[in-house]
Design a protein around this motif. Structure first.
Motif, PDB file in Angstrom:
ATOM      1  N   GLN A   1      74.434   7.807  82.062  1.00  0.00           N
ATOM      2  CA  GLN A   1      74.350   6.961  80.866  1.00  0.00           C
ATOM      3  C   GLN A   1      75.078   7.612  79.697  1.00  0.00           C
ATOM      4  O   GLN A   1      74.691   8.688  79.243  1.00  0.00           O
ATOM      5  CB  GLN A   1      72.880   6.730  80.479  1.00  0.00           C
TER       6      GLN A   1
ATOM      7  N   ALA B   1      75.671  -0.034  79.666  1.00  0.00           N
ATOM      8  CA  ALA B   1      75.070   1.162  80.258  1.00  0.00           C
ATOM      9  C   ALA B   1      73.860   1.625  79.448  1.00  0.00           C
ATOM     10  O   ALA B   1      72.871   2.112  80.001  1.00  0.00           O
ATOM     11  CB  ALA B   1      76.112   2.274  80.350  1.00  0.00           C
ATOM     12  N   GLN B   2      73.943   1.453  78.129  1.00  0.00           N
ATOM     13  CA  GLN B   2      72.808   1.805  77.272  1.00  0.00           C
ATOM     14  C   GLN B   2      71.606   0.908  77.538  1.00  0.00           C
ATOM     15  O   GLN B   2      70.461   1.308  77.336  1.00  0.00           O
ATOM     16  CB  GLN B   2      73.217   1.705  75.796  1.00  0.00           C
TER      17      GLN B   2
ATOM     18  N   TYR C   1      75.950   7.324  88.674  1.00  0.00           N
ATOM     19  CA  TYR C   1      75.993   6.770  87.321  1.00  0.00           C
ATOM     20  C   TYR C   1      75.373   7.738  86.315  1.00  0.00           C
ATOM     21  O   TYR C   1      74.333   8.332  86.579  1.00  0.00           O
ATOM     22  CB  TYR C   1      75.242   5.446  87.257  1.00  0.00           C
TER      23      TYR C   1
ATOM     24  N   HIS D   1      73.731   0.668  84.322  1.00  0.00           N
ATOM     25  CA  HIS D   1      74.583   1.847  84.406  1.00  0.00           C
ATOM     26  C   HIS D   1      75.881   1.580  85.165  1.00  0.00           C
ATOM     27  O   HIS D   1      76.892   2.256  84.937  1.00  0.00           O
ATOM     28  CB  HIS D   1      73.820   2.988  85.070  1.00  0.00           C
ATOM     29  N   TRP D   2      75.869   0.607  86.055  1.00  0.00           N
ATOM     30  CA  TRP D   2      77.053   0.269  86.835  1.00  0.00           C
ATOM     31  C   TRP D   2      78.154  -0.367  85.982  1.00  0.00           C
ATOM     32  O   TRP D   2      79.333  -0.400  86.365  1.00  0.00           O
ATOM     33  CB  TRP D   2      76.681  -0.707  87.961  1.00  0.00           C
TER      34      TRP D   2
ATOM     35  N   HIS E   1      70.653   0.017  80.365  1.00  0.00           N
ATOM     36  CA  HIS E   1      70.226   0.369  81.728  1.00  0.00           C
ATOM     37  C   HIS E   1      70.992  -0.371  82.817  1.00  0.00           C
ATOM     38  O   HIS E   1      70.561  -0.377  83.967  1.00  0.00           O
ATOM     39  CB  HIS E   1      68.710   0.142  81.903  1.00  0.00           C
TER      40      HIS E   1
ATOM     41  N   SER F   1      81.203   8.925  79.557  1.00  0.00           N
ATOM     42  CA  SER F   1      81.562   7.518  79.706  1.00  0.00           C
ATOM     43  C   SER F   1      82.837   7.377  80.540  1.00  0.00           C
ATOM     44  O   SER F   1      83.923   7.783  80.105  1.00  0.00           O
ATOM     45  CB  SER F   1      81.761   6.858  78.338  1.00  0.00           C
TER      46      SER F   1
ATOM     47  N   ASP G   1      79.479   0.576  83.150  1.00  0.00           N
ATOM     48  CA  ASP G   1      80.464   1.515  82.606  1.00  0.00           C
ATOM     49  C   ASP G   1      81.608   1.753  83.602  1.00  0.00           C
ATOM     50  O   ASP G   1      82.771   1.565  83.242  1.00  0.00           O
ATOM     51  CB  ASP G   1      79.785   2.832  82.224  1.00  0.00           C
TER      52      ASP G   1
ATOM     53  N   VAL H   1      79.985   0.299  77.719  1.00  0.00           N
ATOM     54  CA  VAL H   1      79.089   1.377  77.270  1.00  0.00           C
ATOM     55  C   VAL H   1      77.769   0.803  76.761  1.00  0.00           C
ATOM     56  O   VAL H   1      76.692   1.355  77.033  1.00  0.00           O
ATOM     57  CB  VAL H   1      79.772   2.227  76.181  1.00  0.00           C
TER      58      VAL H   1
END
Length: 292
Positions: A109, A168-169, A107, A173-174, A171, A33, A176, A165
């Motif tokens: 995850q 990001a979970q 990125y 991803h940017w 989807h 992360s 984070d 976070v």
């Protein structure tokens, strides 16, 4: 009742940041992360900043000597400046790393461990913030007040980390590295605020509204014809006031001195001004103060 000292707040900050920075950096690297790693580096800078503040508080307690007739209280403000420079350097580094990740689009995850770590950190730091804010008010310590401001920003940073976070979970991803970017900006903003306040005090800046209030109160004292000049400055957590007042020219030295004592008592009892230097001048209708 035991007297609370500002150094206690610095020790609480240092202990808290050591635990949080180690936990966040470890979990951040393990869970991949960027936001949590940035949050961990933020807390690491706070360790250095808190140590600088602690050193400043300890130096400020030293008594007056031949080279420091006003004492060492301004060491508090110098320590705040050092803390600001440290925070700014790390904030810029966090910004560069986050921007590089966004540019390269590399990125990764992170897992849910980062979420729980950041959430627990936000709750913990909120209690540290409340403790040091209250202690800063009780001890009138500007350095500790600056540290408390930083604690509040840490709470917001950790909340932002949770958002990043979780995004990001889902989807995004940017989100984070974007969160890491925002954290970097917040670190720099907090550093700038601390720097501005400390430099303002070190250059003898003072609240103009408070000076006006002091002047109005002094001019209500029986025997004070006019306040022709008033200045204020801070030495650590102590306010120093220099004031020139006019009294009737026919008053004796003893009576004029009594009026001066009344001014000092007023400032001390109502506003907590321990150091007040009162200069007396004879009042005339066309009096022009030579310092104006």
């Amino acid at each position: 009742m035991m007297q609370m000292k500002p150094e206690l707040g610095a020790w609480v900050s240092i202990g808290s940041y050591i635990v949080l920075s180690l936990a966040k950096l470890y979990v951040g690297y393990v869970s991949n992360s960027e936001a949590l790693k940035a949050d961990g580096w933020n807390n690491f800078t706070d360790i250095l900043g808190s140590i600088a503040i602690l050193i400043g508080l300890l130096i400020a307690k030293k008594p007056r000597d031949d080279n420091h007739p006003y004492g060492h209280s301004r060491a508090e403000h110098i320590s705040s400046l050092i803390a600001a420079f440290i925070m700014m350097s790390i904030g810029v580094d966090v910004l560069i790393n986050a921007a590089q990740t966004l540019k390269d689009r590399e990125y990764v995850q992170p897992d849910w461990t980062a979420v729980w770590t950041a959430g627990a950190s936000a709750i913990f730091m909120f209690f540290v913030y409340m403790f040091n804010k209250r202690l800063a008010m009780v001890t009138n310590s500007q350095a500790l007040a600056a540290a408390a401001k930083d604690h509040l920003s840490d709470v917001l940073v950790s909340v932002g980390t949770v958002v990043g976070v979780v995004g990001a979970q889902l989807h995004m991803h940017w989100l984070d590295p974007v969160t890491a970017l925002v954290i970097g900006v917040m670190i720099c903003k907090t550093a700038w605020d601390i720097f501005r306040e400390a430099s303002h005090t070190l250059t003898d800046g003072f609240d103009d509204e408070m000076l006006k209030r002091y002047k109005q109160e002094i001019e209500r004292i029986d025997g004070v014809k006019k306040v022709v000049d008033i200045k204020g400055r801070m030495y650590g957590n102590e306010v120093v006031i220099d004031v020139t007042i006019c009294v009737a020219p026919y008053l004796s030295v003893v009576t004029s001195h009594d009026i001066s004592d009344q001014v000092e008592r007023l400032l001390e009892q109502k506003y907590g001004v321990v150091y007040a230097h009162v200069h007396i001048e004879p009042y005339e209708q066309d009096h022009v103060f030579r310092g104006e």
